[in-house]
Design an enzyme around this catalytic site. Structure first.
Site, PDB file in Angstrom:
ATOM      1  CG  ASP A 238     -64.098  35.184  -2.901  1.00  0.00           C
ATOM      2  OD1 ASP A 238     -63.480  34.155  -2.578  1.00  0.00           O
ATOM      3  OD2 ASP A 238     -65.233  35.172  -3.424  1.00  0.00           O
ATOM      4  CD  GLU A 311     -60.205  32.529  -4.996  1.00  0.00           C
ATOM      5  OE1 GLU A 311     -60.339  31.320  -4.794  1.00  0.00           O
ATOM      6  OE2 GLU A 311     -61.184  33.294  -5.155  1.00  0.00           O
TER       7      GLU A 311
HETATM    8  C1  NOJ Z   1     -63.404  31.466  -3.463  1.00  0.00           C
HETATM    9  C2  NOJ Z   1     -63.418  31.133  -2.000  1.00  0.00           C
HETATM   10  O1  NOJ Z   1     -62.114  30.830  -1.583  1.00  0.00           O
HETATM   11  C3  NOJ Z   1     -64.381  29.978  -1.835  1.00  0.00           C
HETATM   12  O2  NOJ Z   1     -64.305  29.408  -0.557  1.00  0.00           O
HETATM   13  C4  NOJ Z   1     -65.757  30.492  -2.138  1.00  0.00           C
HETATM   14  O3  NOJ Z   1     -66.668  29.413  -2.080  1.00  0.00           O
HETATM   15  C5  NOJ Z   1     -65.819  31.112  -3.542  1.00  0.00           C
HETATM   16  N1  NOJ Z   1     -64.705  31.955  -3.824  1.00  0.00           N
HETATM   17  C6  NOJ Z   1     -67.054  31.947  -3.689  1.00  0.00           C
HETATM   18  O4  NOJ Z   1     -66.964  33.090  -2.897  1.00  0.00           O
END
Ligand code: NOJ
Length: 596
Positions: A238, A311
């Site tokens: 993430d 991500e």
């Molecule tokens: C990316 C995640 O996909 C999202 O849902 C989240 O709010 C943020 N990162 C913070 O962790």
């Protein structure tokens, strides 16, 4: 690529195709090879557990609900599921605020349920990936509770604490600099007890960890090992590009519009650039270190390469390439290529150049295509026209599965679930939708319950339960049960495409070359792999019928064996004249080998 010169009759070519098909299917059988390379052409499915299936009627999806639908995922052709966070969490950010990295949130079930999920998934040859949130923890995590307890606590330096600007013994001053949270307003939160500010890229309840502290590195290597030992096939990391910040703490630059003026973002803040708080190069050493730790894991019980998905929202292909690391210091196997799927406009030239970037500029690395997730309005809202949405989703899914690389899609895309944002502020669950209302309605709209049946609560929940987000009325027609028995449904389309991706050797192994490259209405490319005739893909990006001639250098005219086309469309006689209806899709394989 080398080709043997052959000219075949139609029947012989078909025989060869069938033979190659079988040979590849068999050669992928040896477990060792399969275990090593399973991810390279894999189909990944993102599950937002809260919204997938609720087994105990408390309104929130759970692990038992997922287990109950593994056969569905198997029939769909999914190789691996990525679960968004299921760890204990105060759920401010619905799991992305983790308070214990080595347990399961009771809302989702128990560790025994999790172990059963892994076992049941593996029985069906489905691997399970966890979300790994390393940028921040919950403010209720024991590390942060310690950290905020006093300035001298051993955990103080696990987070990002700073004095305010102009702070005195009696005045907290101003936040240390102008950095903003991605979820609105200052990224600095004042802590009265220890009289310092802490940094949070996301909610104030998600304090950022200090990645300059080696103890943080070790803690995450231990967490990763914990889950790998349990048999998870890898992780989706993430917010990975935000681990580090400018050590000099310089202000972010103000963004200017085309008239050279600053402007306000959806939260009413002055819009800023993010060069001091995003994509700093130090992250590469961290990922190489985590990868080296994970690469050691392969057990007899759970054999196979463990993979890292990132991500990785990045500005260009050169930055994406860096995320793969080097052969000596590999980082991600599959950093997400968000540059293709989030173009958010059916623009042929943009897709042509981005898909080509992924094919050419990533070298031998495998692209990971993705068009949708739990943070963005669904495909209907970003690509639909309100009239041809299903056909448009056929176009999108064809790019996703018929391009070279691995494919990741979001639960519900396969049936065409639509974005259903809240209409009243008081109904909003996602806190960003409250901060940003009405401009920013938050992410509830893309997280509504999975639509399994036309019945009450769309089969997500029992009839008397109250799902945490409302089931949209459209669930009576857009749902798994109805689409499963319809040969022309989007669900059947997804299933067929995935099947092609995994069984046709040109799909599984071929590389892409763009065709008809001046065309601004139809996107076409060919896929080639050694030992089989090439195949062509043509996608009409418009609501008007189009005809394309794909004969060109290295691609002589020849008859085509249609592999897939928009329901109801005619099969083209030849490569010279492929007719496409509004948002029509055509995939066909030449019936002769090409000499090179
Ligand atoms: C990316 C995640 O996909 C999202 O849902 C989240 O709010 C943020 N990162 C913070 O962790």
């Amino acid at each position: 690529m080398h080709w043997t010169r052959k000219t075949l009759t139609f029947a012989a070519a078909l025989l060869i195709t069938a033979f190659t098909f079988k040979a590849v299917a068999q050669s992928s059988q040896p477990e060792a090879a399969n275990n090593k390379n399973w991810w390279r052409n894999a189909v990944f499915y993102e599950i937002y557990p809260r919204s997938f299936a609720d087994s105990n009627n408390d309104g929130i999806g759970d692990l038992k609900g997922i287990i109950a639908h593994l056969d569905y995922l198997k029939d769909l052709g999914v190789d691996a599921i990525w679960l968004t966070p299921i760890y204990p969490s105060p759920q401010v950010d619905f799991g992305y605020d983790i308070s214990d990295y080595e347990a399961i949130d009771p809302k989702y079930g128990t560790m025994a349920d999790f172990d059963r999920l892994i076992a049941e998934a593996n029985k069906r040859h489905i691997r399970v990936l966890m979300d790994m949130v390393m940028n921040h923890t919950s403010d209720k995590h024991k590390w942060f509770l310690q950290s905020r307890s006093s300035r001298t606590n051993p955990y103080r330096d696990w987070y990002m604490w700073h004095d305010g600007k102009g702070q005195t013994d009696t005045d907290k001053g101003q936040p240390p600099n102008n950095w903003q949270s991605d979820f609105g307003h200052s990224a600095w939160e004042w802590d009265e007890k220890t009289r310092q500010y802490y940094y949070h890229k996301f909610y104030a309840q998600q304090p950022d960890l200090n990645w300059n502290n080696p103890k943080v590195h070790q803690a995450f290597k231990d967490i990763i090992a914990f889950w790998l030992k349990k048999g998870v096939a890898g992780f989706r990391f993430d917010a990975i590009t935000t681990l580090f910040e400018d050590p000099q703490m310089r202000d972010e630059d103000v963004l200017l519009d085309k008239d050279g003026k600053s402007f306000l973002n959806n939260y009413g803040d002055v819009a800023l650039n993010d060069t001091r708080t995003n994509n700093l190069p130090e992250v590469h050493a961290v990922m190489a270190e985590m990868r080296a730790a994970a690469d050691k894991f392969s057990t007899d019980k759970f054999p196979g390469t463990r993979i890292f998905i990132g991500e990785t929202y990045l500005p260009n292909i050169a930055e994406l390439l860096k995320q793969y690391g080097t052969p000596e210091h590999p980082e991600f196997q599959l950093p997400m290529d968000t540059q293709i799927g989030f173009i958010n406009k059916l623009d042929v030239s943009a897709f042509r150049s981005k898909i080509e970037n992924a094919e050419v500029d990533l070298g031998d690395n495998v692209p990971l295509l993705i068009f949708d997730n739990h943070d963005n309005p669904r495909l209907d809202a970003r690509y639909g026209d309100g009239v041809h949405d299903t056909d448009i989703q056929r176009v999108i899914s064809t790019m996703l599965f018929a391009s070279h690389g691995a494919s990741l899609f979001y639960y519900g895309d396969e049936i065409g679930m639509t974005t259903t944002p809240p209409t009243r502020k008081e109904d909003v669950k996602d806190p960003v939708g409250i901060t940003g209302w009405p401009k920013e309605k938050g992410r509830d709209g893309e997280r509504t319950p999975m639509q399994w049946t036309p019945g009450p609560n769309a089969g997500f929940d029992g009839p008397n339960a109250k799902p945490w987000l409302p089931v949209p009325p459209i669930a009576s027609t857009i749902n798994v049960q109805v689409e499963k028995s319809d040969p022309n449904s989007l669900l059947t389309w997804y299933q067929t495409l995935i099947q092609l991706k995994k069984t046709n050797p040109v799909f599984s192994e071929g590389s892409d070359t763009m065709l008809d490259t001046e065309n601004t209405k139809v996107l076409s490319w060919k896929r080639e792999a050694a030992g089989a005739p090439p195949l062509v893909v043509a996608l009409n990006f418009t609501a008007e019928p189009q005809t394309v001639n794909l004969v060109g250098p290295g691609l002589p005219d020849g008859s085509l064996n249609t592999l897939l086309k928009t329901p109801g469309a005619a099969s083209p006689g030849s490569l010279r004249s492929i007719q496409l209806g509004p948002y029509g899709v055509y995939i066909g394989q030449l019936q002769v080998m090409i000499s090179h």
